[in-house]
Design an enzyme around this catalytic site. Structure first.
Site, PDB file in Angstrom:
ATOM      1  N   CYS B  42      55.808   3.416  30.012  1.00  0.00           N
ATOM      2  CA  CYS B  42      55.733   4.867  29.854  1.00  0.00           C
ATOM      3  C   CYS B  42      54.821   5.477  30.911  1.00  0.00           C
ATOM      4  O   CYS B  42      54.673   6.706  30.983  1.00  0.00           O
ATOM      5  CB  CYS B  42      55.225   5.238  28.471  1.00  0.00           C
ATOM      6  SG  CYS B  42      56.237   4.592  27.142  1.00  0.00           S
ATOM      7  N   ASP B  44      51.491   5.142  31.142  1.00  0.00           N
ATOM      8  CA  ASP B  44      50.112   5.408  30.712  1.00  0.00           C
ATOM      9  C   ASP B  44      49.590   4.258  29.867  1.00  0.00           C
ATOM     10  O   ASP B  44      50.227   3.906  28.873  1.00  0.00           O
ATOM     11  CB  ASP B  44      50.044   6.646  29.786  1.00  0.00           C
ATOM     12  CG  ASP B  44      50.342   7.941  30.489  1.00  0.00           C
ATOM     13  OD1 ASP B  44      49.622   8.264  31.431  1.00  0.00           O
ATOM     14  OD2 ASP B  44      51.298   8.625  30.068  1.00  0.00           O
ATOM     15  N   CYS B 112      48.830  13.198  27.510  1.00  0.00           N
ATOM     16  CA  CYS B 112      47.646  12.473  27.994  1.00  0.00           C
ATOM     17  C   CYS B 112      46.468  12.669  27.048  1.00  0.00           C
ATOM     18  O   CYS B 112      45.706  11.739  26.782  1.00  0.00           O
ATOM     19  CB  CYS B 112      47.247  12.964  29.392  1.00  0.00           C
ATOM     20  SG  CYS B 112      48.523  12.712  30.637  1.00  0.00           S
TER      21      CYS B 112
END
Lengths: 413, 135
Positions: B42, B44, B112
């Site tokens: 993904c 991250d 995030c």
């Protein structure tokens, strides 16, 4: 070391216009502004003469006759005209008949300007086979041969790939198509002007090229349409005044066409020297990066690819942050993570590269004015950025500790 | 994409980068909680480690490592700054929306901040689990 920043290493996306091209174009904006379709006065004749000269310049670069060059707005239009216009002309059954209209072969790592017209044709009753290349990214004549059927009417395979620069077996595929009497188109946007091209010897029926990839202006390109053995016909997409032998109606973009012609002339003169010089710089860049960093991978076949570009994946760093760390260098991220989309490059995925590596790839493409100083700067910047990001990367720690990150159960989010 | 000044600052000068030992070392440390969230595919992955004073329950130190975009790095860097000196309970109060606000994250980067909040919760959960095992 002094270099002008930001520096441009994205010539596969577009190139600056060569000043000699701009100079050639200028009189056609203000002085020789006539419409080449005006057959009854000298303004029209002068414009027609300019277009004719450009047609010869384009034809000469690819080994064609000037009558075989159709000017368009660029490669996207050329691809659409060749693929949709070709399929509709050579269809086996008309639209709405409910019968299969014909089979088309292309590749799954083609440019969207080829894939999307193919998808459109699928909706209209054609069948399309999307070939998958091996890990080296190359489409071979064997692959095309394996997909050929009795009802195949068109093969469209790009000459060189726009993301990884790999070179497909175009002359061999063309030969096969001619033996089977199947129409053969190639999207040569990245190839023409960089490599010697001869549409007759290379067995090409239809070839797309673009001005702005070869130091010409944007908004102009051409489609080569073979006139002999076989004489290729197309259904026009755009109708009107019947310009360009009826293949592409619309008043000609004279300034753009003059620029494209001049750009082709310059490429014919300079591409060999450019290729040799840029190949050395590209190799220097690649060798420095691969020798100074571990877990990096150059994508695509190591030899059978264009000399002026490279596509490199960096393990354990993420693409967008890598671009951010190299903000003084204009280049392309192999991953399309620039907006809301988190999709890694479909081209790299098509080579079977894992999502983790496809997420962190850079495409660097050099051009006519790229200097060795710029390459030295790029090496230091990229190596420094990867080292910094690996200091930050938990995945790199795990790699160093001998943990296989593919074996961890990650929670997708 | 244009990043806010605060994101760029955290990205260029990340705070509290690192860890309190290798993966196997910190596993044995009852005073350390580790959160590892996200997934490489993904784009991250965040690793957050907190060092807790076992007498007072105060987070004395925090470290992070992050594989991700500039916003992910900034979100996890900010999380370590905010965690230091907080109690476990106070740490659990940190919300992703506060991170979004502090860093002026655009809508496409909200995930995030969510990941940073997940990392905080995972690190604290890991610490609490170790404490329970000790008793």
């Amino acid at each position: 070391m002094s270099v002008k920043l930001p520096m441009y290493l994205d010539h596969a996306a577009t190139t600056p216009c060569d000043p000699r091209v701009v100079e050639a174009m200028l009189p056609y904006f203000t002085e020789t502004f006539g419409n080449p379709g005006s057959r009854n006065h000298c303004f029209g004749w002068a414009a027609e003469e300019a277009v004719d000269q450009a047609r010869r310049q384009v034809a000469s670069l690819i080994g064609a006759d000037r009558k075989e060059v159709i000017f368009t707005s660029g490669s996207t239009e050329s691809n659409n005209l060749a693929i949709k216009g070709g399929a509709r002309m050579y269809e086996l059954a008309p639209a709405g008949s409910g019968k299969p209209r014909g089979h088309i072969i292309t590749g799954n790592i083609e440019h969207k300007a080829v894939l999307d017209p193919c998808k459109r044709l699928e909706k209209e009753g054609f069948e399309v086979t999307y070939l998958e290349p091996g890990p080296d990214g190359i489409f071979t004549a064997e692959m095309v041969k394996g997909a050929m059927r009795d009802d195949t009417i068109l093969v469209t395979i790009m000459w060189a790939n726009n993301e990884i620069g790999t070179i497909n077996e175009i002359p061999e595929i063309g030969k096969l198509c001619h033996e089977r009497k199947v129409l053969f188109h190639t999207d040569a946007t990245q190839w023409v002007g960089k490599m010697p091209t001869n549409v007759i010897e290379d067995n090409v029926d239809l070839l797309s090229l673009s001005g702005h990839k070869i130091y010409g202006p944007k908004g102009v390109g051409a489609l080569y349409v073979r006139r002999r053995k076989p004489r290729v016909r197309l259904i026009a997409l755009q109708e009107g005044g019947g310009q360009e032998r009826g293949f592409r109606s619309g008043t000609l973009n004279v300034t753009g066409i003059v620029g494209l012609g001049k750009a082709c002339e310059l490429c014919a003169q300079e591409m060999d020297a450019d290729r040799e010089r840029l190949g050395k710089l590209r190799d220097k860049l690649e060798n420095a990066i691969t020798s100074r960093l571990d877990t990096v991978q150059v994508n695509g076949h190591p030899e059978r690819r264009l000399a002026h570009m490279t596509n490199i994946s960096f393990g354990f760093v993420e693409g967008e942050s890598l671009m951010m760390a190299c903000k003084d260098i204009a280049m392309s991220s192999g991953s399309a993570c620039t907006s809301a989309s988190l999709e890694p490059s479909y081209v790299l995925k098509g080579l079977g590269i894992g999502d983790d590596l496809a997420h962190s790839s850079l495409r660097l493409s050099l051009g006519r004015w790229t200097t060795e100083e710029e390459i030295d700067f790029a090496i230091e910047t990229i190596v420094g950025a990867v080292e910094k990001l690996r200091m930050l990367s938990p995945l790199y720690d795990m790699h160093k500790e001998g943990i296989d990150i593919t074996k961890i159960e990650w929670a997708a989010h | 994409m244009a990043y806010s000044g605060k994101v760029v600052d955290h990205y260029e000068h990340p705070r509290n980068v690192g860890n309190f030992g290798t993966t196997s070392e910190v596993k044995e440390r009852p005073d350390i909680g580790v959160g590892l969230v996200g997934a490489p595919e993904c784009g991250d992955v965040m690793q957050l480690q907190i060092k807790v004073n076992q007498d007072t329950g105060v987070i004395e130190d925090a470290r992070f490592k992050c594989f991700g975009c500039g916003s992910a790095i900034a979100s996890s860097s900010l999380a370590t700054e905010w965690l230091k000196g907080k109690s476990i309970d106070e740490g659990l109060q940190i919300k992703n929306t506060e991170i979004v606000e502090e860093l002026s994250l655009p809508p496409v980067k909200i995930h995030c901040s969510v990941l940073a909040e997940d990392a905080i919760r995972a690190a604290i959960a890991d610490y609490q689990e170790k404490q329970q095992k000790q008793q």
